[in-house]
Design an enzyme around this catalytic site. Structure first.
Site, PDB file in Angstrom:
ATOM      1  N   ALA A  36      34.744  43.504  70.137  1.00  0.00           N
ATOM      2  CA  ALA A  36      34.679  43.607  71.469  1.00  0.00           C
ATOM      3  C   ALA A  36      35.398  42.579  72.301  1.00  0.00           C
ATOM      4  CB  ALA A  36      33.400  43.532  71.929  1.00  0.00           C
ATOM      5  N   GLU A  48      26.245  52.215  52.768  1.00  0.00           N
ATOM      6  CA  GLU A  48      27.503  51.309  52.135  1.00  0.00           C
ATOM      7  C   GLU A  48      27.151  50.126  51.392  1.00  0.00           C
ATOM      8  OE1 GLU A  48      29.629  50.538  55.972  1.00  0.00           O
ATOM      9  OE2 GLU A  48      30.685  52.178  55.302  1.00  0.00           O
ATOM     10  N   ALA A  69      32.001  49.848  65.540  1.00  0.00           N
ATOM     11  CA  ALA A  69      33.332  48.782  65.714  1.00  0.00           C
ATOM     12  C   ALA A  69      34.213  49.525  66.767  1.00  0.00           C
ATOM     13  CB  ALA A  69      33.729  48.583  64.556  1.00  0.00           C
ATOM     14  N   LYS A  83      39.215  55.607  55.209  1.00  0.00           N
ATOM     15  CA  LYS A  83      38.277  54.392  55.676  1.00  0.00           C
ATOM     16  C   LYS A  83      39.204  53.169  55.620  1.00  0.00           C
ATOM     17  CE  LYS A  83      34.385  52.291  55.951  1.00  0.00           C
ATOM     18  NZ  LYS A  83      33.524  52.155  57.186  1.00  0.00           N
ATOM     19  N   ALA A 114      33.485  36.292  69.433  1.00  0.00           N
ATOM     20  CA  ALA A 114      34.854  36.722  68.748  1.00  0.00           C
ATOM     21  C   ALA A 114      34.782  37.743  67.744  1.00  0.00           C
ATOM     22  CB  ALA A 114      35.600  35.400  68.456  1.00  0.00           C
TER      23      ALA A 114
HETATM   24  P1  NAD Z   1      20.728  52.586  61.820  1.00  0.00           P
HETATM   25  O1  NAD Z   1      19.628  52.656  62.869  1.00  0.00           O
HETATM   26  O2  NAD Z   1      21.655  53.598  61.878  1.00  0.00           O
HETATM   27  O3  NAD Z   1      19.757  52.915  60.356  1.00  0.00           O
HETATM   28  C1  NAD Z   1      18.591  52.386  59.933  1.00  0.00           C
HETATM   29  C2  NAD Z   1      17.851  53.161  58.977  1.00  0.00           C
HETATM   30  O4  NAD Z   1      16.569  52.649  58.721  1.00  0.00           O
HETATM   31  C3  NAD Z   1      17.488  54.541  59.548  1.00  0.00           C
HETATM   32  O5  NAD Z   1      17.684  55.665  58.661  1.00  0.00           O
HETATM   33  C4  NAD Z   1      15.983  54.237  60.081  1.00  0.00           C
HETATM   34  O6  NAD Z   1      15.187  55.645  59.875  1.00  0.00           O
HETATM   35  C5  NAD Z   1      15.660  53.335  58.834  1.00  0.00           C
HETATM   36  N1  NAD Z   1      14.514  52.723  58.992  1.00  0.00           N
HETATM   37  C6  NAD Z   1      13.705  52.211  60.319  1.00  0.00           C
HETATM   38  N2  NAD Z   1      12.697  51.614  60.355  1.00  0.00           N
HETATM   39  C7  NAD Z   1      12.210  51.878  58.996  1.00  0.00           C
HETATM   40  C8  NAD Z   1      11.190  51.551  58.284  1.00  0.00           C
HETATM   41  N3  NAD Z   1      10.060  50.652  58.698  1.00  0.00           N
HETATM   42  N4  NAD Z   1      10.851  51.748  57.040  1.00  0.00           N
HETATM   43  C9  NAD Z   1      12.045  52.538  56.468  1.00  0.00           C
HETATM   44  N5  NAD Z   1      13.187  52.683  56.915  1.00  0.00           N
HETATM   45  C10 NAD Z   1      13.212  52.458  58.265  1.00  0.00           C
HETATM   46  O7  NAD Z   1      21.008  51.174  61.400  1.00  0.00           O
HETATM   47  P2  NAD Z   1      22.138  50.289  60.634  1.00  0.00           P
HETATM   48  O8  NAD Z   1      22.443  51.260  59.421  1.00  0.00           O
HETATM   49  O9  NAD Z   1      21.968  48.818  60.534  1.00  0.00           O
HETATM   50  O10 NAD Z   1      23.473  50.731  61.595  1.00  0.00           O
HETATM   51  C11 NAD Z   1      23.321  50.234  63.065  1.00  0.00           C
HETATM   52  C12 NAD Z   1      24.759  50.572  63.744  1.00  0.00           C
HETATM   53  O11 NAD Z   1      25.994  50.365  63.271  1.00  0.00           O
HETATM   54  C13 NAD Z   1      24.582  52.289  63.707  1.00  0.00           C
HETATM   55  O12 NAD Z   1      25.082  52.593  65.074  1.00  0.00           O
HETATM   56  C14 NAD Z   1      25.656  52.529  62.824  1.00  0.00           C
HETATM   57  O13 NAD Z   1      26.210  53.858  62.940  1.00  0.00           O
HETATM   58  C15 NAD Z   1      26.839  51.438  62.973  1.00  0.00           C
HETATM   59  N6  NAD Z   1      27.285  51.327  61.713  1.00  0.00           N
HETATM   60  C16 NAD Z   1      28.639  51.946  61.350  1.00  0.00           C
HETATM   61  C17 NAD Z   1      29.383  51.716  60.357  1.00  0.00           C
HETATM   62  C18 NAD Z   1      30.406  52.296  60.073  1.00  0.00           C
HETATM   63  O14 NAD Z   1      30.872  52.977  61.082  1.00  0.00           O
HETATM   64  N7  NAD Z   1      31.159  52.594  58.860  1.00  0.00           N
HETATM   65  C19 NAD Z   1      28.710  50.930  59.406  1.00  0.00           C
HETATM   66  C20 NAD Z   1      27.570  50.167  59.573  1.00  0.00           C
HETATM   67  C21 NAD Z   1      27.059  50.524  60.764  1.00  0.00           C
END
Ligand code: NAD
Length: 403
Positions: free
Chosen positions: A13, A166, A316, A376, A10
């Protein structure tokens, strides 16, 4: 006999698919399954973790969006999908059979097999884990008051992706409240971010990404970039400090939060679907390659973007679109009509840094600062509307843009 559609999950999606299927429905039987009896706005959990928002504010009861005339809600934990026998197995409950299945089980924290992540860092993926982060933070502040050990005032965010950035913005805002508990000035609470790569936020131009990072730096966040984390130990982040000499270094802190990326639900791979990091490459109409009555959508799914020749990113926004599309395709199948290919045009993405700053891209336009923050919040309200309708937007929407 009416066909039975089962929706697993839920989140954005699943609820969007439910909305589509319930619309004008008088022939379908629908069952929605989720382990919780509430929906949560996954894009806002960092605010709960930082203590600047209550979980009530970003959740609503699933029953609010269930039309009982056609839909049954089952609160339960999905353990396995048996796609050959069209059954969903739940923990300690009777299995549910389906004619059509929508798998929308969302994401999980990804440790990439790095030692110590599970034991010594905090996840932030849902309401319980986000509440746990905040509870942990308040305990560290109290411990500082007693011990004066500055490690209790140190917070490390691992990974500077969207989530990490964020979260850092919200933690900066939450510092004031935490500092009161510790009996110190907010500046005494130190925020760190350790990130593997040097080019941060690759989805944005360097200038725009730099704006967000510089903002956080001005607020006192310490960035260690180009430093892949190799291990987490008790109160310690071990990172590669020098790629040429392989020299490791350590950063100590009592709070270590793991935000280096996510994978799709493990249930998908465990059920025999061809998943990579919990994501299944689905057909263009969002069905599984081997089962035309099984739709896999949201963060469990990977769909090829023909323009870039890469899968679309998980957001999302795309999850909502997939939910709507899966619902429409099932309606088409029921009428004996062909299903349609999923296409997606991103409206852009905006990252918040605290409550009144943000930066991102809307359409083709780069936005930043307070106007971006306004956009936002409008995006958040729109997502809320698409799953919860007018009622939830009125109750939980962000109209007070100064909040
Ligand atoms: P992500 O994969 O986008 O970012 C993870 C970060 O961690 C990367 O910069 C990566 O280089 C780093 N990283 C990975 N392994 C590491 C390590 N061993 N040591 C240090 N750094 C490391 O993941 P996320 O931020 O969790 O986001 C997941 C998805 O959700 C993404 O597609 C993102 O765009 C989306 N998201 C979108 C929003 C929004 O639109 N506002 C908000 C949150 C997440």
């Amino acid at each position: 006999m009416s066909k039975h559609v089962v929706i697993l999950g839920a989140g954005y999606a699943g609820l969007r698919a439910l909305h589509e299927l319930q619309k004008g429905n008088n022939e379908l039987k629908i069952t929605l399954v989720d382990q919780n009896d509430y929906h949560f706005e996954a894009t806002d959990i960092h605010e709960v973790a930082a203590g600047i928002q209550t979980s009530e504010r970003i959740t609503y009861p699933i029953k609010d969006v269930v039309k009982s005339a056609c839909t049954t809600f089952v609160q339960g934990r999905v353990e396995k999908i048996d796609s050959e026998n069209q059954l969903v197995h739940l923990k300690d409950q009777e299995a549910i059979s389906y004619d059509y299945l929508i798998v929308a089980l969302g994401y999980e924290s990804e440790s990439f097999g790095i030692p110590g992540v599970e034991e010594f860092s905090l996840k932030m993926v849902d309401i319980p884990t986000s509440e746990k982060v905040y509870q942990h933070l308040t305990e560290q502040m109290k411990a500082y008051k007693e011990t004066k050990d500055e490690n209790y005032l140190k917070i490390v965010v691992c990974g500077a992706g969207f989530t990490g950035i964020e979260l850092l913005g919200s933690l900066h805002e939450g510092k004031k409240k935490l500092a009161e508990i510790a009996g110190v000035e907010p500046d005494k609470i130190q925020l760190y971010c350790v990130e593997a790569v040097t080019r941060l936020l690759p989805m944005f131009s360097e200038k725009l990404g730099g704006y967000g990072i510089d903002h956080l730096k001005k607020w006192g966040v310490n960035f260690l970039v180009g430093k892949p984390i190799k291990e987490i130990k008790q109160d310690t982040v071990v990172y590669l400090d020098n790629q040429e000499t392989n020299e490791l270094n350590e950063l100590t802190a009592k709070t270590i939060i793991w935000t280096t990326g996510v994978s799709g639900s493990h249930v998908v791979g465990d059920s025999g679907f061809a998943a990579k990091r919990g994501r299944v490459m689905v057909k263009p109409d969002l069905t599984d390659a081997d089962h035309e009555n099984v739709y896999i959508i949201g963060d469990c799914s990977a769909v090829m973007d023909k323009e870039s020749n890469r899968p679309y990113p998980t957001t999302a926004q795309i999850s909502l679109k997939m939910g709507e599309h899966a619902g429409k395709n099932i309606k088409a199948q029921l009428k004996g009509e062909p299903t349609k290919e999923f296409t997606f045009k991103s409206l852009g993405s905006v990252a918040s840094i605290g409550n009144s700053h943000a930066f991102g891209v809307v359409g083709k336009m780069e936005v930043k600062g307070y106007p971006a923050s306004f956009i936002k919040k409008a995006i958040m309200d729109r997502s809320l509307f698409e799953t919860g309708g007018v009622k939830e937007v009125l109750a939980k929407g962000r109209f007070d843009f100064y909040r």
